[in-house]
Scaffold this active site. Structure first.
Site, mmCIF file in Angstrom:
data_model
loop_
_atom_site.group_PDB
_atom_site.id
_atom_site.type_symbol
_atom_site.label_atom_id
_atom_site.label_comp_id
_atom_site.label_asym_id
_atom_site.label_seq_id
_atom_site.Cartn_x
_atom_site.Cartn_y
_atom_site.Cartn_z
ATOM 1 N N TYR A 129 -12.145 -78.406 4.651
ATOM 2 C CA TYR A 129 -12.456 -77.668 3.414
ATOM 3 C C TYR A 129 -11.993 -78.454 2.193
ATOM 4 O O TYR A 129 -12.698 -78.525 1.176
ATOM 5 C CB TYR A 129 -11.785 -76.280 3.446
ATOM 6 C CG TYR A 129 -11.980 -75.514 2.157
ATOM 7 C CD1 TYR A 129 -13.243 -75.148 1.719
ATOM 8 C CD2 TYR A 129 -10.879 -75.155 1.375
ATOM 9 C CE1 TYR A 129 -13.418 -74.432 0.538
ATOM 10 C CE2 TYR A 129 -11.046 -74.445 0.191
ATOM 11 C CZ TYR A 129 -12.318 -74.088 -0.227
ATOM 12 O OH TYR A 129 -12.482 -73.389 -1.398
ATOM 13 N N ARG A 131 -17.429 -81.925 -3.803
ATOM 14 C CA ARG A 131 -18.057 -80.937 -4.674
ATOM 15 C C ARG A 131 -17.537 -81.039 -6.105
ATOM 16 O O ARG A 131 -18.315 -81.034 -7.064
ATOM 17 C CB ARG A 131 -17.812 -79.527 -4.118
ATOM 18 C CG ARG A 131 -18.304 -78.431 -5.050
ATOM 19 C CD ARG A 131 -18.197 -77.037 -4.450
ATOM 20 N NE ARG A 131 -16.837 -76.631 -4.139
ATOM 21 C CZ ARG A 131 -16.500 -75.403 -3.719
ATOM 22 N NH1 ARG A 131 -17.437 -74.503 -3.524
ATOM 23 N NH2 ARG A 131 -15.250 -75.103 -3.460
ATOM 24 N N TYR A 158 -6.299 -73.936 -9.081
ATOM 25 C CA TYR A 158 -5.334 -73.902 -7.973
ATOM 26 C C TYR A 158 -4.519 -75.192 -8.004
ATOM 27 O O TYR A 158 -5.085 -76.276 -8.200
ATOM 28 C CB TYR A 158 -6.046 -73.844 -6.616
ATOM 29 C CG TYR A 158 -6.650 -72.518 -6.195
ATOM 30 C CD1 TYR A 158 -6.378 -71.329 -6.857
ATOM 31 C CD2 TYR A 158 -7.503 -72.470 -5.084
ATOM 32 C CE1 TYR A 158 -6.947 -70.131 -6.427
ATOM 33 C CE2 TYR A 158 -8.074 -71.275 -4.653
ATOM 34 C CZ TYR A 158 -7.796 -70.112 -5.332
ATOM 35 O OH TYR A 158 -8.361 -68.936 -4.908
ATOM 36 N N ARG A 216 -15.128 -66.451 -10.131
ATOM 37 C CA ARG A 216 -14.950 -65.257 -9.279
ATOM 38 C C ARG A 216 -16.192 -64.395 -9.256
ATOM 39 O O ARG A 216 -16.377 -63.576 -8.352
ATOM 40 C CB ARG A 216 -13.772 -64.427 -9.777
ATOM 41 C CG ARG A 216 -12.446 -65.146 -9.741
ATOM 42 C CD ARG A 216 -11.968 -65.427 -8.336
ATOM 43 N NE ARG A 216 -10.766 -66.268 -8.340
ATOM 44 C CZ ARG A 216 -10.241 -66.801 -7.252
ATOM 45 N NH1 ARG A 216 -10.807 -66.600 -6.063
ATOM 46 N NH2 ARG A 216 -9.173 -67.554 -7.329
ATOM 47 N N GLU A 255 -12.545 -62.004 4.417
ATOM 48 C CA GLU A 255 -13.066 -62.239 3.069
ATOM 49 C C GLU A 255 -14.324 -61.394 2.922
ATOM 50 O O GLU A 255 -14.991 -61.118 3.914
ATOM 51 C CB GLU A 255 -13.383 -63.736 2.921
ATOM 52 C CG GLU A 255 -13.957 -64.129 1.582
ATOM 53 C CD GLU A 255 -14.044 -65.660 1.414
ATOM 54 O OE1 GLU A 255 -13.043 -66.350 1.671
ATOM 55 O OE2 GLU A 255 -15.126 -66.133 1.045
HETATM 56 C C1 3EB Z 1 -10.457 -68.135 -2.556
HETATM 57 O O1 3EB Z 1 -10.411 -67.204 -3.345
HETATM 58 C C2 3EB Z 1 -11.016 -67.814 -1.194
HETATM 59 O O2 3EB Z 1 -14.827 -72.837 -2.028
HETATM 60 O O3 3EB Z 1 -16.674 -71.993 -2.820
HETATM 61 C C3 3EB Z 1 -13.918 -67.939 -2.005
HETATM 62 C C4 3EB Z 1 -15.132 -68.158 -2.659
HETATM 63 C C5 3EB Z 1 -13.243 -69.001 -1.449
HETATM 64 C C6 3EB Z 1 -15.657 -69.456 -2.772
HETATM 65 C C7 3EB Z 1 -15.532 -71.868 -2.362
HETATM 66 C C8 3EB Z 1 -13.778 -70.287 -1.550
HETATM 67 C C9 3EB Z 1 -14.966 -70.518 -2.217
HETATM 68 O O4 3EB Z 1 -10.057 -69.268 -2.823
HETATM 69 C C10 3EB Z 1 -11.984 -68.794 -0.703
#
Ligand code: 3EB
Length: 347
Positions: A154, A161, A214, A227, A335
């Site tokens: 990932y 990406r 992050y 989001r 999720e």
């Molecule tokens: C998170 O909140 C959970 O890598 O495109 C959620 C939605 C998550 C999209 C992405 C990853 C992705 O980090 C994981």
């Protein structure tokens, strides 16, 4: 569980029918395609399959946990032009494009292949004048396993990406809503929806650090997604994959009840009218208003527990696809994602 009228009534629609989406039993898709123009189809299957159709399609090995063979289909009544170019499969209308880019899974150059696929998607959409990416779905085989350099796959994907978004000139607060989830498919697949006109507002959640911020402990490049996206034209909201993360930290590791409730709370906060007000938007709702619901479950043993929470908190009229999939952090058990329809407006 799926309504008998699924063939005539979409579960979700954008712009009063410009694009519609629903879940169908896989056996219904062929008949459905006779009377609707399909923009994209995602099959959730138990074992890899291959087939060729006109429309962009993904055969995704994230089995449905109640055993049904289902398809998520996005479609339109408008004329559609199908194009295959540069390894992409696309469906264009005058207003939007949906498409899929995918590549055979690899261990050694996952970052480069992810970059390249994203880059082709951006270049193709931009060249044809559909530059406004609003939603992306990323399905990554063996997402939590290490690549040949020992980095979690990932994280490797996120590097490629992020570089593609950067090279395309994306500002952080213009990232589309996203899903990044594991699968057992032989290909890594990326699906997308982009508009010709700039028509969305990208939303963040006050409870969560924006994913693109992050810290490095989760990988050298942060995940590139918002989001949620709010579609300005008629007020639908596309909610990204949402899990048990507060700030940037996973919470309640090992407790699926608390993790799932946290995920639902996260969505409630994201789509809360008060959060939307910050963007000068009027609308919003709660998880009970969501449609086109998909819940990704890491451990099949948690299914009944999760279904019980859904029965209590979601709209019981809404079908939910429970999919067996790994989540992008090894400490996340569940999720979910969905769409918030536009509110009825007075004429
Ligand atoms: C998170 O909140 C959970 O890598 O495109 C959620 C939605 C998550 C999209 C992405 C990853 C992705 O980090 C994981």
């Amino acid at each position: 569980m799926i309504h008998a009228n699924a063939l005539s009534q979409p579960l979700f629609q954008v712009h009063n029918g410009l694009v519609k989406a629903t879940f169908l039993e896989a056996s219904q898709l062929e008949a459905f395609s006779q009377s609707h123009h399909i923009l994209s189809a995602t099959h959730f299957v138990a074992a890899p399959l291959e087939r060729t159709v006109d429309w962009p399609e993904i055969l995704l090995v994230t089995p449905i946990l109640d055993g049904k063979k289902m398809v998520e289909v996005w479609y339109t009544d408008a004329p559609v032009q199908y194009v295959q170019v540069d390894g992409l499969r696309l469906a264009f209308t005058d207003d939007l494009v949906m498409g899929v880019g995918s590549f055979e899974d690899c261990q050694d150059n996952l970052e480069a292949r992810s970059y390249e696929t994203y880059d082709r998607i951006f270049k193709t959409c931009t060249a044809r004048n559909y530059p406004n990416m609003v939603r992306m779905w990323n399905y990554i085989p063996h997402i939590n396993e290490p690549d040949s350099h020992g980095m979690e796959r990932y994280q490797t994907f996120c590097k490629g990406r992020a570089r593609a978004f950067f090279d395309q000139g994306y500002e952080e607060n213009f990232l589309p809503a996203g899903t990044g989830i594991g699968c057992r498919s032989p290909r890594l697949s990326i699906a997308f929806l982009a508009f010709r006109e700039q028509g969305c507002v990208n939303l963040e959640n006050p409870l969560q650090t924006p994913a693109y911020h992050y810290p490095k402990q989760y990988g050298p490049k942060s995940p590139s997604f918002a989001r949620g996206t709010w579609l300005k034209h008629s007020g639908e909201l596309l909610v990204s994959g949402t899990s048990s993360i507060i700030g940037h930290q996973t919470v309640h590791e090992g407790d699926v009840v608390k993790q799932f409730n946290t995920s639902l709370d996260n969505i409630n906060r994201l789509i809360d009218p008060q959060n939307l007000e910050k963007y000068d938007l009027v609308g919003g709702g709660t998880v009970a208003d969501l449609t086109l619901l998909k819940v990704y479950v890491r451990d099949v043993a948690d299914l009944a527990t999760i279904q019980a929470i859904c029965a209590e908190k979601l709209d019981p009229q809404q079908p939910v696809l429970y999919l067996h999939a790994d989540i992008c952090r090894a400490d996340l058990a569940v999720e979910l994602e969905g769409c918030l329809p536009a509110q009825e407006r007075d004429a």
